[in-house]
Design a protein around this motif. Sequence first.
Motif, PDB file in Angstrom:
ATOM      1  N   VAL A  97       0.848  -1.199   0.000  1.00 43.38           N
ATOM      2  CA  VAL A  97       0.000   0.000   0.000  1.00 43.38           C
ATOM      3  C   VAL A  97       0.879   1.243   0.000  1.00 43.38           C
ATOM      4  O   VAL A  97       0.616   2.214  -0.718  1.00 43.38           O
ATOM      5  N   GLN A  98       1.941   1.216   0.795  1.00 40.32           N
ATOM      6  CA  GLN A  98       2.854   2.358   0.843  1.00 40.32           C
ATOM      7  C   GLN A  98       3.472   2.611  -0.525  1.00 40.32           C
ATOM      8  O   GLN A  98       3.632   3.769  -0.938  1.00 40.32           O
ATOM      9  N   ARG A  99       3.804   1.545  -1.233  1.00 42.41           N
ATOM     10  CA  ARG A  99       4.353   1.721  -2.578  1.00 42.41           C
ATOM     11  C   ARG A  99       3.328   2.389  -3.487  1.00 42.41           C
ATOM     12  O   ARG A  99       3.656   3.317  -4.243  1.00 42.41           O
ATOM     13  N   ALA A 100       2.087   1.923  -3.426  1.00 39.72           N
ATOM     14  CA  ALA A 100       1.041   2.510  -4.270  1.00 39.72           C
ATOM     15  C   ALA A 100       0.861   3.992  -3.963  1.00 39.72           C
ATOM     16  O   ALA A 100       0.767   4.827  -4.876  1.00 39.72           O
ATOM     17  N   MET A 101       0.820   4.325  -2.683  1.00 33.44           N
ATOM     18  CA  MET A 101       0.634   5.729  -2.311  1.00 33.44           C
ATOM     19  C   MET A 101       1.832   6.572  -2.722  1.00 33.44           C
ATOM     20  O   MET A 101       1.684   7.736  -3.127  1.00 33.44           O
ATOM     21  N   ARG A 102       3.003   5.994  -2.619  1.00 33.70           N
ATOM     22  CA  ARG A 102       4.204   6.729  -3.041  1.00 33.70           C
ATOM     23  C   ARG A 102       4.183   6.971  -4.550  1.00 33.70           C
ATOM     24  O   ARG A 102       4.509   8.060  -5.029  1.00 33.70           O
ATOM     25  N   ASP A 103       3.757   5.955  -5.307  1.00 36.42           N
ATOM     26  CA  ASP A 103       3.703   6.101  -6.755  1.00 36.42           C
ATOM     27  C   ASP A 103       2.648   7.109  -7.201  1.00 36.42           C
ATOM     28  O   ASP A 103       2.763   7.703  -8.277  1.00 36.42           O
ATOM     29  N   LEU A 104       1.615   7.290  -6.369  1.00 38.15           N
ATOM     30  CA  LEU A 104       0.515   8.203  -6.711  1.00 38.15           C
ATOM     31  C   LEU A 104       0.563   9.484  -5.885  1.00 38.15           C
ATOM     32  O   LEU A 104      -0.441  10.185  -5.753  1.00 38.15           O
ATOM     33  N   ARG A 105       1.729   9.809  -5.371  1.00 38.30           N
ATOM     34  CA  ARG A 105       1.851  10.925  -4.431  1.00 38.30           C
ATOM     35  C   ARG A 105       1.530  12.279  -5.065  1.00 38.30           C
ATOM     36  O   ARG A 105       1.250  13.250  -4.339  1.00 38.30           O
ATOM     37  N   ASP A 106       1.574  12.400  -6.369  1.00 35.56           N
ATOM     38  CA  ASP A 106       1.266  13.674  -7.019  1.00 35.56           C
ATOM     39  C   ASP A 106      -0.233  13.911  -7.149  1.00 35.56           C
ATOM     40  O   ASP A 106      -0.652  14.956  -7.656  1.00 35.56           O
ATOM     41  N   PHE A 107      -1.041  12.939  -6.708  1.00 38.45           N
ATOM     42  CA  PHE A 107      -2.488  13.031  -6.827  1.00 38.45           C
ATOM     43  C   PHE A 107      -3.133  13.103  -5.445  1.00 38.45           C
ATOM     44  O   PHE A 107      -2.525  12.746  -4.438  1.00 38.45           O
ATOM     45  N   LEU A 174      -4.611   8.727   5.323  1.00 38.01           N
ATOM     46  CA  LEU A 174      -5.613   9.464   4.565  1.00 38.01           C
ATOM     47  C   LEU A 174      -6.668  10.012   5.524  1.00 38.01           C
ATOM     48  O   LEU A 174      -7.056   9.324   6.472  1.00 38.01           O
ATOM     49  N   PRO A 175      -7.156  11.217   5.289  1.00 38.02           N
ATOM     50  CA  PRO A 175      -8.262  11.700   6.127  1.00 38.02           C
ATOM     51  C   PRO A 175      -9.497  10.849   5.884  1.00 38.02           C
ATOM     52  O   PRO A 175      -9.698  10.322   4.781  1.00 38.02           O
ATOM     53  N   PRO A 176     -10.353  10.656   6.890  1.00 36.26           N
ATOM     54  CA  PRO A 176     -11.493   9.739   6.742  1.00 36.26           C
ATOM     55  C   PRO A 176     -12.441  10.106   5.616  1.00 36.26           C
ATOM     56  O   PRO A 176     -13.088   9.224   5.040  1.00 36.26           O
ATOM     57  N   GLU A 177     -12.522  11.386   5.273  1.00 39.42           N
ATOM     58  CA  GLU A 177     -13.426  11.769   4.179  1.00 39.42           C
ATOM     59  C   GLU A 177     -12.926  11.318   2.811  1.00 39.42           C
ATOM     60  O   GLU A 177     -13.669  11.363   1.828  1.00 39.42           O
ATOM     61  N   ARG A 178     -11.680  10.837   2.749  1.00 40.04           N
ATOM     62  CA  ARG A 178     -11.158  10.300   1.483  1.00 40.04           C
ATOM     63  C   ARG A 178     -11.132   8.776   1.481  1.00 40.04           C
ATOM     64  O   ARG A 178     -10.557   8.158   0.583  1.00 40.04           O
ATOM     65  N   VAL A 179     -11.751   8.163   2.475  1.00 39.21           N
ATOM     66  CA  VAL A 179     -11.930   6.710   2.529  1.00 39.21           C
ATOM     67  C   VAL A 179     -13.418   6.441   2.411  1.00 39.21           C
ATOM     68  O   VAL A 179     -14.205   6.804   3.280  1.00 39.21           O
ATOM     69  N   HIS A 180     -13.823   5.816   1.301  1.00 36.85           N
ATOM     70  CA  HIS A 180     -15.234   5.674   0.955  1.00 36.85           C
ATOM     71  C   HIS A 180     -15.665   4.219   1.064  1.00 36.85           C
ATOM     72  O   HIS A 180     -15.089   3.342   0.398  1.00 36.85           O
ATOM     73  N   LEU A 181     -16.648   3.962   1.880  1.00 36.09           N
ATOM     74  CA  LEU A 181     -17.207   2.625   2.061  1.00 36.09           C
ATOM     75  C   LEU A 181     -18.588   2.580   1.414  1.00 36.09           C
ATOM     76  O   LEU A 181     -19.504   3.300   1.831  1.00 36.09           O
ATOM     77  N   ILE A 182     -18.723   1.748   0.382  1.00 39.07           N
ATOM     78  CA  ILE A 182     -19.998   1.577  -0.302  1.00 39.07           C
ATOM     79  C   ILE A 182     -20.578   0.231   0.109  1.00 39.07           C
ATOM     80  O   ILE A 182     -19.940  -0.812  -0.091  1.00 39.07           O
ATOM     81  N   THR A 183     -21.752   0.235   0.680  1.00 35.60           N
ATOM     82  CA  THR A 183     -22.385  -1.025   1.064  1.00 35.60           C
ATOM     83  C   THR A 183     -23.157  -1.596  -0.117  1.00 35.60           C
ATOM     84  O   THR A 183     -23.794  -0.866  -0.878  1.00 35.60           O
ATOM     85  N   VAL A 184     -23.069  -2.913  -0.273  1.00 36.89           N
ATOM     86  CA  VAL A 184     -23.801  -3.615  -1.331  1.00 36.89           C
ATOM     87  C   VAL A 184     -25.193  -3.938  -0.795  1.00 36.89           C
ATOM     88  O   VAL A 184     -25.321  -4.532   0.278  1.00 36.89           O
ATOM     89  N   PRO A 185     -26.232  -3.554  -1.509  1.00 34.04           N
ATOM     90  CA  PRO A 185     -27.585  -3.783  -0.993  1.00 34.04           C
ATOM     91  C   PRO A 185     -27.926  -5.257  -0.881  1.00 34.04           C
ATOM     92  O   PRO A 185     -27.349  -6.111  -1.566  1.00 34.04           O
ATOM     93  N   GLN A 186     -28.872  -5.543  -0.019  1.00 32.46           N
ATOM     94  CA  GLN A 186     -29.364  -6.906   0.136  1.00 32.46           C
ATOM     95  C   GLN A 186     -30.196  -7.291  -1.095  1.00 32.46           C
ATOM     96  O   GLN A 186     -30.630  -6.433  -1.861  1.00 32.46           O
ATOM     97  N   PRO A 187     -30.395  -8.599  -1.329  1.00 33.80           N
ATOM     98  CA  PRO A 187     -31.196  -9.035  -2.478  1.00 33.80           C
ATOM     99  C   PRO A 187     -32.573  -8.361  -2.487  1.00 33.80           C
ATOM    100  O   PRO A 187     -33.177  -8.129  -1.443  1.00 33.80           O
ATOM    101  N   GLY A 188     -33.019  -8.036  -3.695  1.00 35.40           N
ATOM    102  CA  GLY A 188     -34.305  -7.378  -3.847  1.00 35.40           C
ATOM    103  C   GLY A 188     -34.195  -5.905  -4.167  1.00 35.40           C
ATOM    104  O   GLY A 188     -35.171  -5.282  -4.600  1.00 35.40           O
ATOM    105  N   ALA A 189     -33.005  -5.316  -3.968  1.00 32.90           N
ATOM    106  CA  ALA A 189     -32.812  -3.901  -4.292  1.00 32.90           C
ATOM    107  C   ALA A 189     -32.746  -3.728  -5.809  1.00 32.90           C
ATOM    108  O   ALA A 189     -32.388  -4.664  -6.536  1.00 32.90           O
ATOM    109  N   PRO A 190     -33.066  -2.551  -6.323  1.00 30.02           N
ATOM    110  CA  PRO A 190     -32.940  -2.301  -7.764  1.00 30.02           C
ATOM    111  C   PRO A 190     -31.530  -2.589  -8.264  1.00 30.02           C
ATOM    112  O   PRO A 190     -30.545  -2.340  -7.558  1.00 30.02           O
TER     113      PRO A 190
END
Length: 364
Positions: A97-107, A174-190
């Motif tokens: 992970v540290q390598r990835a963040m280092r490689d993307l440090r300009d973003f 990373l600040p928490p607002e840049r960590v995004h958790l998307i929940t997958v809906p239960q069966p039956g959702a659109p």
Amino acid sequence: MSRRVYVHVGAPKTGTTYLQDRLFLNRVSLAGHGIAYPTGLKGDMFEPALDLIDRPWGGMRDEVHGEWDALVRRVKRSSGTVLVSHEILAGARPQQVQRAMRDLRDFEVHVIYTARDIARQLPAEWQEQVKHNGRNGFRRYLRQVRKAQQNHPNRWFWRVQGLPDVLTRWGCNLPPERVHLITVPQPGAPKETLWLRFCEVVGIDPAWAPEEAERHNPSLGGAETTLLRRLNAVLLDEDFGGDDYRTIVREVIAHRTLAQRTDMTRVTLPPGEYDWVEQVAESWIEWAQGAKVHVVGDLDELRPRRPAADEPWVNPDKPRPRDVADAALDALVAVVLEAGRRPNPDDQLRAKVAKAVRRARGGR
């Protein structure tokens, strides 16, 4: 202001294949609106992800060397907001992970994690293990997962599915607002719910991606998984791995054939496991609330749904022999048709297949 890169790190079996396919199908339209999805010629980011996490993966480690660096170069050449997505990135160790963040440090790096309730993830991950040459039955797999430690995961399931651990590794510094958790809906959702949530995080207008994705990573039934486990056991001593296994067993037999069968018996947790998985789910929800990460969806969707008390449970380790035989016939037809499409089959591959068939029939 730095440009943004959204790194979607999984988890496996949370609709990631669908999301990636939709991004790829609409990549030209999205690029016109300032959203880049730089997959390269292969159409996905599996090889760069595998290069970063540095796992053998059926002998592919050497093949993918340098692919992560190539992806980083494509990211840097891209315009606007950039998306990087593959579910095995969830398995990256802290130094990776540290390598990835280092490689993307300009973003300005954002991390996205799609999560589904653990009661559905356990059967799904077991089947994925079997599709990667695994031979463990479901009961044994569950025992092994329960014994493993979530906070120091050496087992792949917890490495990619342990929500607190994955987001702690990828969200470090990373600040928490840049960590995004998307929940997958239960069966039956659109059907569109997961896609719309993903678009909300990245800032995509759904109208920018009108092409619907059809590719997905379907699950197998109990009989189909049993057949594949038995086949893997036969092939174990036949030196039938690498490209041969990926092409014939995983792609032709598992994905194109067994996963497409109708009326499969869905694999579900034994009733006695629900107390445990509910405790795990509660710990995940408490962690997400305490960490104050950005949640899109509803954390309640991570709570497993217990089956009705009178709903019978079917043991996937003991399917009806007739069901396994029917699945085997479908697999055999698929392999015969595949052989017919190859006018000059490789002699060595032909010999391996013939030897495995003789062994399966009891001959030597």
